[in-house]
Design a protein around this motif. Structure first.
Motif, mmCIF file in Angstrom:
data_model
loop_
_atom_site.group_PDB
_atom_site.id
_atom_site.type_symbol
_atom_site.label_atom_id
_atom_site.label_comp_id
_atom_site.label_asym_id
_atom_site.label_seq_id
_atom_site.Cartn_x
_atom_site.Cartn_y
_atom_site.Cartn_z
ATOM 1 N N SER A 182 0.860 -1.186 0.000
ATOM 2 C CA SER A 182 0.000 0.000 0.000
ATOM 3 C C SER A 182 0.891 1.230 0.000
ATOM 4 O O SER A 182 2.096 1.137 0.236
ATOM 5 N N HIS A 183 0.263 2.383 -0.214
ATOM 6 C CA HIS A 183 0.961 3.660 -0.138
ATOM 7 C C HIS A 183 0.361 4.472 1.008
ATOM 8 O O HIS A 183 -0.857 4.652 1.075
ATOM 9 N N LEU A 184 1.220 4.957 1.882
ATOM 10 C CA LEU A 184 0.813 5.792 3.004
ATOM 11 C C LEU A 184 1.242 7.214 2.700
ATOM 12 O O LEU A 184 2.419 7.455 2.390
ATOM 13 N N VAL A 185 0.307 8.171 2.755
ATOM 14 C CA VAL A 185 0.595 9.559 2.397
ATOM 15 C C VAL A 185 -0.059 10.509 3.394
ATOM 16 O O VAL A 185 -0.923 10.117 4.178
ATOM 17 N N SER A 186 0.337 11.768 3.311
ATOM 18 C CA SER A 186 -0.342 12.853 4.019
ATOM 19 C C SER A 186 -0.822 13.844 2.977
ATOM 20 O O SER A 186 -0.105 14.134 2.014
ATOM 21 N N ASP A 187 -2.023 14.378 3.186
ATOM 22 C CA ASP A 187 -2.500 15.437 2.300
ATOM 23 C C ASP A 187 -2.276 16.815 2.922
ATOM 24 O O ASP A 187 -2.801 17.812 2.453
ATOM 25 N N GLN A 188 -1.437 16.849 3.994
ATOM 26 C CA GLN A 188 -1.128 18.110 4.671
ATOM 27 C C GLN A 188 0.344 18.493 4.540
ATOM 28 O O GLN A 188 0.647 19.608 4.163
ATOM 29 N N PRO A 240 10.264 2.104 8.802
ATOM 30 C CA PRO A 240 11.644 2.556 8.625
ATOM 31 C C PRO A 240 11.728 3.688 7.595
ATOM 32 O O PRO A 240 10.955 3.724 6.632
ATOM 33 N N PRO A 241 12.661 4.619 7.778
ATOM 34 C CA PRO A 241 12.835 5.712 6.818
ATOM 35 C C PRO A 241 13.067 5.230 5.389
ATOM 36 O O PRO A 241 12.680 5.909 4.436
ATOM 37 N N ARG A 242 13.657 4.062 5.217
ATOM 38 C CA ARG A 242 13.912 3.546 3.862
ATOM 39 C C ARG A 242 12.620 3.252 3.106
ATOM 40 O O ARG A 242 12.636 3.068 1.892
ATOM 41 N N GLY A 243 11.494 3.212 3.817
ATOM 42 C CA GLY A 243 10.201 2.974 3.171
ATOM 43 C C GLY A 243 9.629 4.195 2.478
ATOM 44 O O GLY A 243 8.622 4.112 1.781
ATOM 45 N N PHE A 244 10.276 5.379 2.658
ATOM 46 C CA PHE A 244 9.799 6.616 2.040
ATOM 47 C C PHE A 244 10.347 6.730 0.623
ATOM 48 O O PHE A 244 11.548 6.582 0.397
ATOM 49 N N HIS A 245 9.445 7.017 -0.320
ATOM 50 C CA HIS A 245 9.826 7.160 -1.733
ATOM 51 C C HIS A 245 9.122 8.379 -2.310
ATOM 52 O O HIS A 245 7.910 8.340 -2.548
ATOM 53 N N ARG A 246 9.866 9.449 -2.486
ATOM 54 C CA ARG A 246 9.410 10.700 -3.091
ATOM 55 C C ARG A 246 8.272 11.383 -2.340
ATOM 56 O O ARG A 246 8.407 12.500 -1.907
ATOM 57 N N ASP A 247 7.102 10.728 -2.232
ATOM 58 C CA ASP A 247 5.943 11.382 -1.613
ATOM 59 C C ASP A 247 5.078 10.428 -0.781
ATOM 60 O O ASP A 247 3.983 10.779 -0.369
ATOM 61 N N HIS A 248 5.586 9.215 -0.557
ATOM 62 C CA HIS A 248 4.796 8.218 0.170
ATOM 63 C C HIS A 248 5.704 7.198 0.857
ATOM 64 O O HIS A 248 6.878 7.084 0.519
ATOM 65 N N VAL A 263 -5.751 8.895 -3.341
ATOM 66 C CA VAL A 263 -4.403 9.232 -2.864
ATOM 67 C C VAL A 263 -3.739 10.198 -3.832
ATOM 68 O O VAL A 263 -3.218 11.246 -3.433
ATOM 69 N N VAL A 264 -3.760 9.881 -5.110
ATOM 70 C CA VAL A 264 -3.118 10.728 -6.123
ATOM 71 C C VAL A 264 -3.809 12.085 -6.182
ATOM 72 O O VAL A 264 -3.148 13.133 -6.238
ATOM 73 N N ARG A 265 -5.133 12.098 -6.150
ATOM 74 C CA ARG A 265 -5.888 13.352 -6.214
ATOM 75 C C ARG A 265 -5.538 14.257 -5.037
ATOM 76 O O ARG A 265 -5.262 15.444 -5.209
ATOM 77 N N ARG A 266 -5.514 13.688 -3.831
ATOM 78 C CA ARG A 266 -5.262 14.485 -2.624
ATOM 79 C C ARG A 266 -3.811 14.971 -2.572
ATOM 80 O O ARG A 266 -3.550 16.104 -2.157
ATOM 81 N N ALA A 322 -2.785 18.999 -2.758
ATOM 82 C CA ALA A 322 -1.987 19.587 -1.680
ATOM 83 C C ALA A 322 -0.619 20.083 -2.165
ATOM 84 O O ALA A 322 0.137 20.671 -1.400
ATOM 85 N N GLY A 323 -0.282 19.823 -3.430
ATOM 86 C CA GLY A 323 1.017 20.211 -3.955
ATOM 87 C C GLY A 323 2.146 19.335 -3.474
ATOM 88 O O GLY A 323 3.309 19.726 -3.520
ATOM 89 N N LEU A 324 1.821 18.128 -3.009
ATOM 90 C CA LEU A 324 2.822 17.212 -2.458
ATOM 91 C C LEU A 324 3.181 16.072 -3.406
ATOM 92 O O LEU A 324 4.037 15.248 -3.072
ATOM 93 N N ARG A 325 2.563 15.997 -4.557
ATOM 94 C CA ARG A 325 2.828 14.911 -5.504
ATOM 95 C C ARG A 325 4.199 15.118 -6.127
ATOM 96 O O ARG A 325 4.478 16.187 -6.688
#
Length: 83
Positions: A17-23, A38-46, A70-73, A77-80
């Motif tokens: 799955s992809h975990l994101v924030s829209d904030q 773990p921090p290594r699980g972060f990729h660009r925006d998720h 997820v993509v829309r939010r 938010a300008g986070l994509r």
């Protein structure tokens, strides 16, 4: 708000799955750290989250949404961050 999409991505013998924030990325990193990701699980925006941790993320407060949402939010938010 922290969002998670259904585990649909097959890679490395697992489903993800992809975990994101829209904030903010700060909100996302804080949630991930508190959830033990773990921090290594972060990729660009998720964060990539293995299927077996999906329910735990929801219990901790992540809101279940579709991948499209997820993509829309993220975009709204300008986070994509595309490749």
């Amino acid at each position: 708000m922290i969002l998670i999409d259904p585990p649909l991505v097959h890679r490395y013998g697992r489903v993800w799955s992809h975990l994101v924030s829209d904030q903010s990325f700060e909100e996302l990193h804080a949630f991930a750290a508190s959830a033990g990701l773990p921090p290594r699980g972060f990729h660009r925006d998720h964060y990539d989250v293995p299927q077996e941790y999906y329910d735990q993320m929801v219990v901790l407060g992540a809101t279940e949404v579709s991948t499209r949402e997820v993509v829309r939010r993220l975009s709204a938010a300008g986070l994509r961050r595309r490749r």
